[in-house]
Design a protein around this motif. Sequence first.
Motif, PDB file in Angstrom:
ATOM      1  N   GLU A  44       0.828  -1.205   0.000  1.00 60.61           N
ATOM      2  CA  GLU A  44       0.000   0.000   0.000  1.00 60.61           C
ATOM      3  C   GLU A  44       0.863   1.257   0.000  1.00 60.61           C
ATOM      4  OE1 GLU A  44      -3.556   2.109   2.658  1.00 60.61           O
ATOM      5  OE2 GLU A  44      -2.538   0.323   3.383  1.00 60.61           O
ATOM      6  N   GLN A  45       1.911   1.264   0.835  1.00 61.99           N
ATOM      7  CA  GLN A  45       2.807   2.424   0.883  1.00 61.99           C
ATOM      8  C   GLN A  45       3.522   2.620  -0.448  1.00 61.99           C
ATOM      9  OE1 GLN A  45       5.131   1.168   4.301  1.00 61.99           O
ATOM     10  NE2 GLN A  45       4.171   2.726   5.609  1.00 61.99           N
ATOM     11  N   LEU A  46       3.934   1.527  -1.066  1.00 60.98           N
ATOM     12  CA  LEU A  46       4.621   1.626  -2.355  1.00 60.98           C
ATOM     13  C   LEU A  46       3.690   2.226  -3.405  1.00 60.98           C
ATOM     14  CD1 LEU A  46       7.120   1.033  -4.065  1.00 60.98           C
ATOM     15  CD2 LEU A  46       6.153  -1.239  -4.522  1.00 60.98           C
ATOM     16  N   GLY A  47       2.432   1.776  -3.417  1.00 58.10           N
ATOM     17  CA  GLY A  47       1.474   2.317  -4.365  1.00 58.10           C
ATOM     18  C   GLY A  47       1.290   3.810  -4.186  1.00 58.10           C
ATOM     19  N   ILE A  48       1.262   4.261  -2.943  1.00 57.61           N
ATOM     20  CA  ILE A  48       1.097   5.689  -2.669  1.00 57.61           C
ATOM     21  C   ILE A  48       2.333   6.462  -3.115  1.00 57.61           C
ATOM     22  CG2 ILE A  48       0.846   7.417  -0.840  1.00 57.61           C
ATOM     23  CD1 ILE A  48      -0.834   5.350   0.685  1.00 57.61           C
ATOM     24  N   VAL A  49       3.507   5.946  -2.820  1.00 57.34           N
ATOM     25  CA  VAL A  49       4.756   6.614  -3.191  1.00 57.34           C
ATOM     26  C   VAL A  49       4.871   6.765  -4.707  1.00 57.34           C
ATOM     27  CG1 VAL A  49       7.260   6.266  -3.322  1.00 57.34           C
ATOM     28  CG2 VAL A  49       6.096   6.075  -1.127  1.00 57.34           C
ATOM     29  N   ILE A  50       4.483   5.735  -5.443  1.00 56.15           N
ATOM     30  CA  ILE A  50       4.571   5.790  -6.901  1.00 56.15           C
ATOM     31  C   ILE A  50       3.494   6.709  -7.471  1.00 56.15           C
ATOM     32  CG2 ILE A  50       4.441   4.462  -9.039  1.00 56.15           C
ATOM     33  CD1 ILE A  50       6.986   3.982  -7.375  1.00 56.15           C
ATOM     34  N   GLY A  51       2.279   6.617  -6.952  1.00 53.22           N
ATOM     35  CA  GLY A  51       1.155   7.360  -7.512  1.00 53.22           C
ATOM     36  C   GLY A  51       1.062   8.806  -7.094  1.00 53.22           C
ATOM     37  N   VAL A  52       1.698   9.169  -5.968  1.00 49.88           N
ATOM     38  CA  VAL A  52       1.528  10.527  -5.448  1.00 49.88           C
ATOM     39  C   VAL A  52       2.112  11.578  -6.389  1.00 49.88           C
ATOM     40  CG1 VAL A  52       3.701  10.697  -4.132  1.00 49.88           C
ATOM     41  CG2 VAL A  52       1.643  11.870  -3.298  1.00 49.88           C
ATOM     42  N   ILE A  53       3.044  11.177  -7.218  1.00 54.43           N
ATOM     43  CA  ILE A  53       3.647  12.128  -8.149  1.00 54.43           C
ATOM     44  C   ILE A  53       2.599  12.658  -9.130  1.00 54.43           C
ATOM     45  CG2 ILE A  53       4.367  10.459  -9.920  1.00 54.43           C
ATOM     46  CD1 ILE A  53       7.032  11.925 -10.072  1.00 54.43           C
ATOM     47  N   PHE A  54       1.657  11.792  -9.535  1.00 53.25           N
ATOM     48  CA  PHE A  54       0.586  12.219 -10.441  1.00 53.25           C
ATOM     49  C   PHE A  54      -0.392  13.151  -9.726  1.00 53.25           C
ATOM     50  CE2 PHE A  54       2.014   8.122 -12.141  1.00 53.25           C
ATOM     51  CZ  PHE A  54       2.263   8.454 -13.455  1.00 53.25           C
ATOM     52  N   VAL A  55      -0.710  12.813  -8.475  1.00 50.03           N
ATOM     53  CA  VAL A  55      -1.635  13.639  -7.694  1.00 50.03           C
ATOM     54  C   VAL A  55      -1.057  15.035  -7.490  1.00 50.03           C
ATOM     55  CG1 VAL A  55      -2.833  13.872  -5.484  1.00 50.03           C
ATOM     56  CG2 VAL A  55      -2.601  11.618  -6.544  1.00 50.03           C
ATOM     57  N   ALA A  56       0.218  15.108  -7.113  1.00 49.96           N
ATOM     58  CA  ALA A  56       0.863  16.401  -6.883  1.00 49.96           C
ATOM     59  C   ALA A  56       0.898  17.226  -8.167  1.00 49.96           C
ATOM     60  CB  ALA A  56       2.279  16.188  -6.346  1.00 49.96           C
ATOM     61  N   THR A  57       1.142  16.570  -9.289  1.00 48.67           N
ATOM     62  CA  THR A  57       1.175  17.273 -10.574  1.00 48.67           C
ATOM     63  C   THR A  57      -0.194  17.866 -10.906  1.00 48.67           C
ATOM     64  OG1 THR A  57       2.957  15.878 -11.436  1.00 48.67           O
ATOM     65  CG2 THR A  57       1.566  16.988 -13.050  1.00 48.67           C
ATOM     66  N   ILE A  58      -1.239  17.065 -10.728  1.00 52.92           N
ATOM     67  CA  ILE A  58      -2.590  17.537 -11.044  1.00 52.92           C
ATOM     68  C   ILE A  58      -2.970  18.731 -10.162  1.00 52.92           C
ATOM     69  CG2 ILE A  58      -5.039  16.920 -10.951  1.00 52.92           C
ATOM     70  CD1 ILE A  58      -4.140  14.045 -11.683  1.00 52.92           C
ATOM     71  N   LEU A  59      -2.667  18.652  -8.868  1.00 49.49           N
ATOM     72  CA  LEU A  59      -3.079  19.689  -7.931  1.00 49.49           C
ATOM     73  C   LEU A  59      -2.354  21.016  -8.156  1.00 49.49           C
ATOM     74  CD1 LEU A  59      -3.395  17.671  -4.586  1.00 49.49           C
ATOM     75  CD2 LEU A  59      -5.227  18.480  -6.085  1.00 49.49           C
ATOM     76  N   THR A  60      -1.157  20.959  -8.701  1.00 55.23           N
ATOM     77  CA  THR A  60      -0.372  22.187  -8.858  1.00 55.23           C
ATOM     78  C   THR A  60      -0.395  22.755 -10.277  1.00 55.23           C
ATOM     79  OG1 THR A  60       1.616  20.813  -9.152  1.00 55.23           O
ATOM     80  CG2 THR A  60       1.214  21.698  -6.952  1.00 55.23           C
ATOM     81  N   GLN A  61      -0.965  22.022 -11.242  1.00 54.11           N
ATOM     82  CA  GLN A  61      -0.924  22.501 -12.620  1.00 54.11           C
ATOM     83  C   GLN A  61      -1.711  23.788 -12.835  1.00 54.11           C
ATOM     84  OE1 GLN A  61      -1.825  19.166 -15.259  1.00 54.11           O
ATOM     85  NE2 GLN A  61       0.286  19.242 -15.973  1.00 54.11           N
ATOM     86  N   GLY A  62      -2.843  23.931 -12.162  1.00 60.27           N
ATOM     87  CA  GLY A  62      -3.638  25.137 -12.334  1.00 60.27           C
ATOM     88  C   GLY A  62      -2.877  26.398 -11.955  1.00 60.27           C
TER      89      GLY A  62
END
Length: 392
Positions: A44-62
């Motif tokens: 579960e932690q590995l999935g979050i570590v790998i996927g969080v990069i996409f979440v951070a990108t989406i949240l900051t693009q605007g």
Amino acid sequence: MTYTSRQFILLFVCVALFALGQFHRAAGAVAAPLWTDDFGLSAEQLGIVIGVIFVATILTQGPIGAALDRYGPRPVLTLTIAVVALGTYGCLLATGYASLLISRVVIGAGLASTGIGMYLILARNFPGDQFGFLNGLMVTLGGIGGLLATYPLAALVDALGWRPVFGALSLGTLALAAAIALVTRPAPDNVRDPTTAVPLMTVLKVKGVLPILLMSTVTYAPIVTITGLWGGPFYTDVHGLSLSETGAILFALFAATMIAGTVFGVLDKRGLNRRAVVTFSALASAVCFALAALGFGPYVTAVLFFGAIFAQNFYVPLLAALKDAVPEAAIGRATSVFSILGVGAIPVLQAGYGALVAQSDNVARGHTTALLAMATLIASLALIYRATTPRG
């Protein structure tokens, strides 16, 4: 057309920007087992570590898109690429899950500028009729970053260890930030003047923009759903291929995006009707995905997937149409919305595909249902796009 030496340097910067984003988004597959061993991460932690990069990108693009419109690529890209370098260095200093997670968030936030920053550099430094062609060329050349994150990265990590490799990557990223500061120019006065700012809602009301943004939701997501997740289980679980055979097919499918970038760029340069190109290509992709669901052998299916993913690069002329539709002062925000929708659709489509597979009592039947659903979605939005987009 003949480019100046400065324009060639800017093209190199654009390739590096695209490659940097591709590298970090693909490197997780190589780094994942190493981080699991070093930091004792759970699945579960590995999935979050790998996927969080996409979440951070989406949240900051605007916000980053708005800043690029207001201040131009020089200060914004210099800062954000330096942030990527900082996050990369933070990975090798990480001591556990929390510090590694923070470093990945920092990387994701910085990467939010790479795609839209590249679009803005192309839009402001090259003739408008070259945008689609150059964007497609950048997709092809910058795709090398994704390829470098596969076997070459694994070989380097085996030889040197992942920390020295990430340390060198951090220094190289910092050098890219310095190069951006040197070769890019300040935003034009008419763009930086707050009295000429164009509200985002005004941009969204421009005729033809909403259909483009709607279509953006099925641009990147189908590609990544197959090449980045479900293509592997499809070939190993349904067709019984080995991991090496599956890897070879997925490598070829990733190469399809690189080849297609230049092809679609050339088509756009020749002035083909973008509405027709986007509609035809999206429908061709839907047909290929639908045929792939019919139970052909693994290699026939691979050819169909190659065709679908090749056709999915209709986002090259689609972005060119968006750039032409909006005012110059709003290109950054418009393309950031395009990216938010396109990238944000990736986890949604991946999860939906997985849900359809899980709900079936037969794995092969589940993949068939999921592929047909994806084909239907692409075709439906393509027809809506065609019906709501002005001719020309």
